[in-house]
Enzyme design. Sequence first.
Site, mmCIF file in Angstrom:
data_model
loop_
_atom_site.group_PDB
_atom_site.id
_atom_site.type_symbol
_atom_site.label_atom_id
_atom_site.label_comp_id
_atom_site.label_asym_id
_atom_site.label_seq_id
_atom_site.Cartn_x
_atom_site.Cartn_y
_atom_site.Cartn_z
ATOM 1 N N LYS A 42 -93.666 72.596 35.267
ATOM 2 C CA LYS A 42 -94.674 72.282 36.087
ATOM 3 C C LYS A 42 -94.661 72.438 37.478
ATOM 4 O O LYS A 42 -95.336 72.217 38.413
ATOM 5 C CB LYS A 42 -94.830 70.813 35.774
ATOM 6 C CG LYS A 42 -95.274 70.437 34.442
ATOM 7 C CD LYS A 42 -95.011 68.685 34.072
ATOM 8 C CE LYS A 42 -95.103 68.597 32.646
ATOM 9 N NZ LYS A 42 -94.552 67.135 32.445
ATOM 10 N N GLY A 43 -93.223 72.828 37.944
ATOM 11 C CA GLY A 43 -92.854 72.685 39.116
ATOM 12 C C GLY A 43 -93.688 73.799 40.162
ATOM 13 O O GLY A 43 -93.794 73.485 41.309
ATOM 14 N N GLU A 98 -92.624 81.032 40.508
ATOM 15 C CA GLU A 98 -91.491 80.101 40.049
ATOM 16 C C GLU A 98 -91.183 79.291 41.243
ATOM 17 O O GLU A 98 -91.397 79.385 42.546
ATOM 18 C CB GLU A 98 -90.436 80.949 39.716
ATOM 19 C CG GLU A 98 -89.018 79.851 39.286
ATOM 20 C CD GLU A 98 -89.466 78.918 38.240
ATOM 21 O OE1 GLU A 98 -90.273 78.076 38.072
ATOM 22 O OE2 GLU A 98 -88.824 78.859 36.855
ATOM 23 N N ASP A 99 -90.977 77.769 41.025
ATOM 24 C CA ASP A 99 -90.602 77.013 42.068
ATOM 25 C C ASP A 99 -89.288 77.283 42.873
ATOM 26 O O ASP A 99 -89.075 77.153 44.054
ATOM 27 C CB ASP A 99 -90.670 75.446 41.770
ATOM 28 C CG ASP A 99 -89.834 75.261 40.422
ATOM 29 O OD1 ASP A 99 -89.068 75.903 40.063
ATOM 30 O OD2 ASP A 99 -89.845 74.127 39.971
ATOM 31 N N ASP A 102 -82.185 78.848 40.255
ATOM 32 C CA ASP A 102 -80.883 78.006 40.396
ATOM 33 C C ASP A 102 -79.952 79.090 39.602
ATOM 34 O O ASP A 102 -79.450 79.991 40.193
ATOM 35 C CB ASP A 102 -81.388 76.832 39.686
ATOM 36 C CG ASP A 102 -79.922 75.824 39.818
ATOM 37 O OD1 ASP A 102 -79.133 75.859 41.010
ATOM 38 O OD2 ASP A 102 -79.659 75.051 39.081
ATOM 39 N N LYS A 130 -81.403 79.304 45.470
ATOM 40 C CA LYS A 130 -80.310 78.710 45.311
ATOM 41 C C LYS A 130 -79.132 79.792 45.044
ATOM 42 O O LYS A 130 -78.420 79.629 43.642
ATOM 43 C CB LYS A 130 -80.014 77.728 44.691
ATOM 44 C CG LYS A 130 -80.509 76.329 45.252
ATOM 45 C CD LYS A 130 -79.895 75.145 44.451
ATOM 46 C CE LYS A 130 -80.710 73.800 44.279
ATOM 47 N NZ LYS A 130 -80.361 72.901 43.449
ATOM 48 N N PHE A 151 -79.819 69.295 45.533
ATOM 49 C CA PHE A 151 -80.895 68.894 44.679
ATOM 50 C C PHE A 151 -82.059 68.549 45.530
ATOM 51 O O PHE A 151 -82.075 67.592 46.120
ATOM 52 C CB PHE A 151 -80.805 68.008 43.569
ATOM 53 C CG PHE A 151 -81.723 67.911 42.559
ATOM 54 C CD1 PHE A 151 -81.531 68.535 41.496
ATOM 55 C CD2 PHE A 151 -82.498 66.813 42.893
ATOM 56 C CE1 PHE A 151 -82.565 68.718 40.396
ATOM 57 C CE2 PHE A 151 -83.550 66.816 41.741
ATOM 58 C CZ PHE A 151 -83.629 67.615 40.520
ATOM 59 N N VAL A 152 -83.206 69.471 45.222
ATOM 60 C CA VAL A 152 -84.256 69.064 46.253
ATOM 61 C C VAL A 152 -85.579 68.678 45.254
ATOM 62 O O VAL A 152 -85.872 68.951 44.336
ATOM 63 C CB VAL A 152 -84.796 70.469 47.115
ATOM 64 C CG1 VAL A 152 -83.666 70.756 48.085
ATOM 65 C CG2 VAL A 152 -85.059 71.682 45.969
ATOM 66 N N ASP A 158 -89.612 67.886 41.005
ATOM 67 C CA ASP A 158 -89.393 66.533 40.558
ATOM 68 C C ASP A 158 -88.021 66.237 40.506
ATOM 69 O O ASP A 158 -87.155 66.849 40.308
ATOM 70 C CB ASP A 158 -90.038 66.372 39.228
ATOM 71 C CG ASP A 158 -89.407 66.713 37.981
ATOM 72 O OD1 ASP A 158 -88.894 68.113 38.163
ATOM 73 O OD2 ASP A 158 -89.203 66.028 37.036
HETATM 74 P P1 5GP Z 1 -82.564 78.094 36.302
HETATM 75 O O1 5GP Z 1 -82.876 78.623 35.154
HETATM 76 O O2 5GP Z 1 -82.713 79.323 37.533
HETATM 77 O O3 5GP Z 1 -81.238 77.327 36.378
HETATM 78 O O4 5GP Z 1 -83.428 76.908 36.873
HETATM 79 C C1 5GP Z 1 -84.613 76.864 37.257
HETATM 80 C C2 5GP Z 1 -85.322 75.657 37.034
HETATM 81 O O5 5GP Z 1 -84.393 74.425 37.269
HETATM 82 C C3 5GP Z 1 -86.263 75.106 37.966
HETATM 83 O O6 5GP Z 1 -87.600 75.764 37.617
HETATM 84 C C4 5GP Z 1 -86.282 73.685 38.326
HETATM 85 O O7 5GP Z 1 -87.271 73.180 37.306
HETATM 86 C C5 5GP Z 1 -84.929 73.338 37.861
HETATM 87 N N1 5GP Z 1 -84.177 73.212 39.245
HETATM 88 C C6 5GP Z 1 -83.268 73.710 39.608
HETATM 89 N N2 5GP Z 1 -82.972 73.310 40.781
HETATM 90 C C7 5GP Z 1 -83.523 72.340 41.286
HETATM 91 C C8 5GP Z 1 -83.698 71.353 42.125
HETATM 92 O O8 5GP Z 1 -82.869 71.363 43.298
HETATM 93 N N3 5GP Z 1 -84.518 70.475 42.334
HETATM 94 C C9 5GP Z 1 -85.371 70.531 41.142
HETATM 95 N N4 5GP Z 1 -86.247 69.422 41.084
HETATM 96 N N5 5GP Z 1 -85.327 71.110 40.016
HETATM 97 C C10 5GP Z 1 -84.515 72.179 40.049
#
Ligand code: 5GP
Length: 179
Positions: A42-43, A98-99, A102, A130, A151-152, A158
């Site tokens: 949803k981000g 994408e939001d 990570d 990140k 963590f933002v 959210d």
């Molecule tokens: P990845 O698969 O790249 O590890 O993670 C991506 C997803 O992790 C993002 O779409 C988000 O939902 C969540 N996420 C990663 N870092 C953060 C953060 O700092 N804050 C929040 N609210 N969600 C995060």
Amino acid sequence: MDGDVAKILINQEQLRERVTQLGAELTRDYAGKKLMLVGILKGAVLFMADLMREIRLPLAYDFMAVSSYGAATVTSGVVRILKDLDSSVENTHVLIVEDIIDTGLTLKYLTETLEARQPLSVKIVTLLDKPTRRKLDVRPDYNGFVIPDEFVVGYGLDYNGNYRNLPYIGVLQPKVYQK
Ligand code: 5GP
């Protein structure tokens, strides 16, 4: 709600300015191409809604929802699709919206899944990156802001389902996590 925020990392004005710049870049790069934005629920909803209004081209958009199987499977790259696209991406240029990137697990999986469906191209635009947390080699084609390993929340992001409607990107007070 604002009282739970320890600091604002990116304010509304900075978000607006960067989203406008990204929209202009995308308008230039996708001119004359059949474009479909694929927002990741949803981000990415707030970012996508603002970004698409700065892309001055005809486009279509759709959403996908995914969930990862948890920390143990990070290296296996397994992600589950909860909601898929409604239509085919054949003969279309796909831009994943994408939001935040990570570890890179979500986007690695999504990119490979969409590429297998024979679109003309698959690229990624993310609001936040990140890079220090990356476990898989995923690089966004377009990125709003590189941020440190914190963590933002806000602007779609959210914590436990809350804070998505904050109009800025912020870091929560430690007391919030201790509740
Ligand atoms: P990845 O698969 O790249 O590890 O993670 C991506 C997803 O992790 C993002 O779409 C988000 O939902 C969540 N996420 C990663 N870092 C953060 C953060 O700092 N804050 C929040 N609210 N969600 C995060």
